[in-house]
Design an enzyme around this catalytic site. Structure first.
Site, mmCIF file in Angstrom:
data_model
loop_
_atom_site.group_PDB
_atom_site.id
_atom_site.type_symbol
_atom_site.label_atom_id
_atom_site.label_comp_id
_atom_site.label_asym_id
_atom_site.label_seq_id
_atom_site.Cartn_x
_atom_site.Cartn_y
_atom_site.Cartn_z
ATOM 1 N N MET B 1 0.845 -1.196 0.000
ATOM 2 C CA MET B 1 0.000 0.000 0.000
ATOM 3 C C MET B 1 0.874 1.237 0.000
ATOM 4 O O MET B 1 1.400 1.631 1.028
ATOM 5 C CB MET B 1 -0.899 0.006 1.237
ATOM 6 C CG MET B 1 -1.952 1.092 1.184
ATOM 7 S SD MET B 1 -3.105 1.078 2.578
ATOM 8 C CE MET B 1 -2.193 2.013 3.797
ATOM 9 N N CYS B 2 1.061 1.822 -1.148
ATOM 10 C CA CYS B 2 1.787 3.082 -1.242
ATOM 11 C C CYS B 2 0.797 4.179 -1.615
ATOM 12 O O CYS B 2 -0.353 3.907 -1.926
ATOM 13 C CB CYS B 2 2.877 3.004 -2.302
ATOM 14 S SG CYS B 2 4.115 1.740 -1.980
ATOM 15 N N GLY B 3 1.251 5.399 -1.584
ATOM 16 C CA GLY B 3 0.425 6.516 -2.032
ATOM 17 C C GLY B 3 1.149 7.248 -3.146
ATOM 18 O O GLY B 3 2.357 7.482 -3.059
ATOM 19 N N ARG B 29 -0.198 6.048 4.113
ATOM 20 C CA ARG B 29 -0.119 4.941 3.145
ATOM 21 C C ARG B 29 1.286 4.366 3.042
ATOM 22 O O ARG B 29 1.493 3.339 2.407
ATOM 23 C CB ARG B 29 -0.595 5.393 1.765
ATOM 24 C CG ARG B 29 -2.053 5.788 1.730
ATOM 25 C CD ARG B 29 -2.530 5.963 0.310
ATOM 26 N NE ARG B 29 -2.593 4.693 -0.385
ATOM 27 C CZ ARG B 29 -3.661 3.916 -0.446
ATOM 28 N NH1 ARG B 29 -4.777 4.286 0.140
ATOM 29 N NH2 ARG B 29 -3.628 2.779 -1.110
#
Lengths: 230, 314
Positions: B1-3, B29
């Site tokens: 989960m990255c942003g 995130r």
């Protein structure tokens, strides 16, 4: 019942939710302003609470609802009403991915379209969508109804369990193990009874009712290749 | 989960400030590292290099060798190199150079030093700033809010596929293509298959991060004649995994989203300007009014946003 106005802005969501819960305890109607699509607003609301969100909300709005009535004026982010067991959530615009995921009861009414996997793994309740439901909506729905008045995207009702997906309008494609059946007049009357309070009843609709073909219920791993979609 | 985030302005402005706001809103995130790709006002000649040296006790020796390699290819510093050091073992640099005779050949030469000093972006306008830590921390350290430009990308990283190191942070530069940068949220499952193919063509990978692969993969497709739009579409069926990525070039930003629709992206476009991000609440930091947001929630989606009247969508 007097109305209390709660501002969100950039306040900590925990603080906002605590304020919401306090207002619920004394039975006040709640108007949420400046919500700025923040996440986790109005989670775990008690029966009887009434919330109105001006603007849009972020992820998980109204999740774990146990009987409150929520109105969101514009869009809701991912997983609106996830795991709710009772109550009513109305979304004026678009609902993001996984609307009503794993919900067990209550009703979600979306006036616009939804993102993918609307009603994924739902175990009860009803999701009524005036627009189109997105890719793979109804995926593994165990129970409950998804009713889409504006068609459905690809892979509709994929791997459905005992839930039902009712669609009028175009369906881009159906998912694996889906059976489209002709609903009985009694079943149509049941759906119309759900739509009637929302002002959406129209007896001239041509419904497609999707249920499980039940072949996946007896899945054999040696047959896995038969189920590959991509 | 990255942003991830993208921002386009109609004319050069506070793109650094806006990207920091977009990434501050998405810090939850991924707090391992944060990075920015800023397209500053383009230069007519010469390149800006951003990068880092891994051992600041070797700074003088690193720079001496770097200078030698640079001058061997007919290039030189246009200004004094800017070196940023703090308590970390590594140091960061910003260097302006004149045009080498052959940019790709010079980058290959410079990469012989990459175990000590790594070029992380090269462009007429592109500057990639990345480091470990959250958005505010990285922005404060590198002065990102003060950077003026037309567009850019941002990234908050939750490391899943490679180490938490400043050089494994995003954005990634599409080595050796100048002015191409990427940010990515997801996992590429056929990473080594594609990396082996691209390495056999001579491409150099400096990390084991799957996002670096996408940057080079898309650029290679465009080098071989595809438009950006075609390359983005092809990536959806050619690259396996769950992903949403944004790729930036001087003319604009493109995005692609996998077949499973697992990684979000939303955008607000208003009067030719754009804010795009993983989460809607982030773009509301830039466009606070209740203007319409576009949810790209479906599977197999691509899109291109251009800067001003740039031609890119063909």
């Amino acid at each position: 019942m007097s109305e209390v106005v709660i501002e969100v802005g950039q306040r900590p969501i925990r603080e906002v939710n605590e304020e919401i819960q306090e207002a619920c305890k004394v039975g006040r109607k709640i108007r949420i302003v400046n919500s700025l699509s923040r996440h986790n607003l109005g989670v775990g609301l008690p029966p009887g609470a009434e919330l109105h969100f001006e603007g849009s909300t972020g992820y998980y709005c109204g999740a774990l609802n146990t009987g409150a009535t929520l109105t969101i004026e514009r869009n809701a982010g991912w997983a609106v009403g996830e795991g709710m067991s009772d109550g009513m959530i109305t979304i004026g615009g678009y609902a993001g991915m996984s609307a009503g995921a794993a919900m067990m009861g209550g009703t979600i009414h979306v006036k616009g379209d939804t993102g993918p996997r609307c009603g994924v793994a739902m175990k009860g309740g009803n999701i009524i969508v005036e627009g189109k439901i997105g890719y793979q909506s109804g995926f593994m729905a165990h129970s409950g109804k998804i009713i889409a008045l504006g068609g459905a995207g690809d892979s509709c009702a994929d791997a459905l369990w005992q839930g039902e997906v009712w669609v009028t309008g175009d369906v881009d494609s159906v998912g694996v193990d889906v059976k489209i059946v002709e609903p009985t007049s009694e079943e149509v009357a049941e759906v119309d009874a759900l739509l009637d309070p929302l002002g959406l009843k129209d007896t001239s609709r041509d419904w497609r009712k999707m249920i499980s073909g039940q072949r996946l219920w007896y899945f054999e791993s040696r047959d896995a290749n038969a189920w590959l979609m991509i | 989960m990255c942003g991830i985030a993208g921002r386009i302005l109609n004319s050069p402005g506070n793109v650094g400030r806006d990207l920091v706001a977009l990434m501050e809103a998405q810090e939850h995130r991924g707090a391992d590292s944060t990075g920015f790709a800023i397209y500053t006002i383009p230069r007519d000649t010469g390149y800006v290099l951003r990068g880092m040296g891994f051992d600041k006790t070797n700074l003088d020796a690193d720079m001496a060798d770097f200078t030698r390699v640079l001058r061997d290819t007919g290039s030189d510093f246009l200004t004094e190199p800017q070196i940023l050091q703090d308590t970390s073992a590594y140091y960061c640099f910003r260097i302006e150079i004149s045009d080498p005779k052959d940019l790709s050949a010079w980058i290959a030469d410079a990469d012989t030093l990459s175990n000590r000093i790594e070029i992380q972006s090269c462009g007429r306008s592109l500057e990639i700033i990345k480091d470990v830590g959250g958005a505010s921390q990285v922005a404060d350290k590198h002065g990102v809010r003060d950077l003026i430009g037309t567009h850019g990308l941002g990234h908050a990283r939750l490391a899943t596929e490679s180490s938490v190191l400043p050089n494994a942070s995003h954005p990634f530069w599409a080595r050796p293509f100048s002015d191409v940068a990427i940010v990515h949220n997801g996992q590429i499952t056929d990473y080594f298959t594609w990396r082996n193919r691209l390495e056999r063509q001579g491409y150099q990978f400096l990390t084991s991060n799957d996002s670096e692969l996408i940057a080079i993969w898309v650029s290679d497709q465009m080098k071989n004649g595809l438009t950006m739009d075609q390359a983005l579409r092809k990536s959806i069926t050619s690259i396996d995994g769950v992903f949403t990525y944004m790729i930036a070039v001087p003319e604009g930003i493109g995005f692609a989203k996998d077949r499973f629709a697992m990684k979000p992206i939303v955008a607000i476009e208003q009067n030719g300007e754009l804010a795009a991000a993983t989460e809607e609440q982030a773009v509301r930091r830039v466009f606070a009014d209740e203007c319409d947001v576009i949810n790209y929630d479906g599977p197999s989606l691509t899109g291109i946003w251009t800067v001003g009247n740039s031609e890119l969508a063909a």
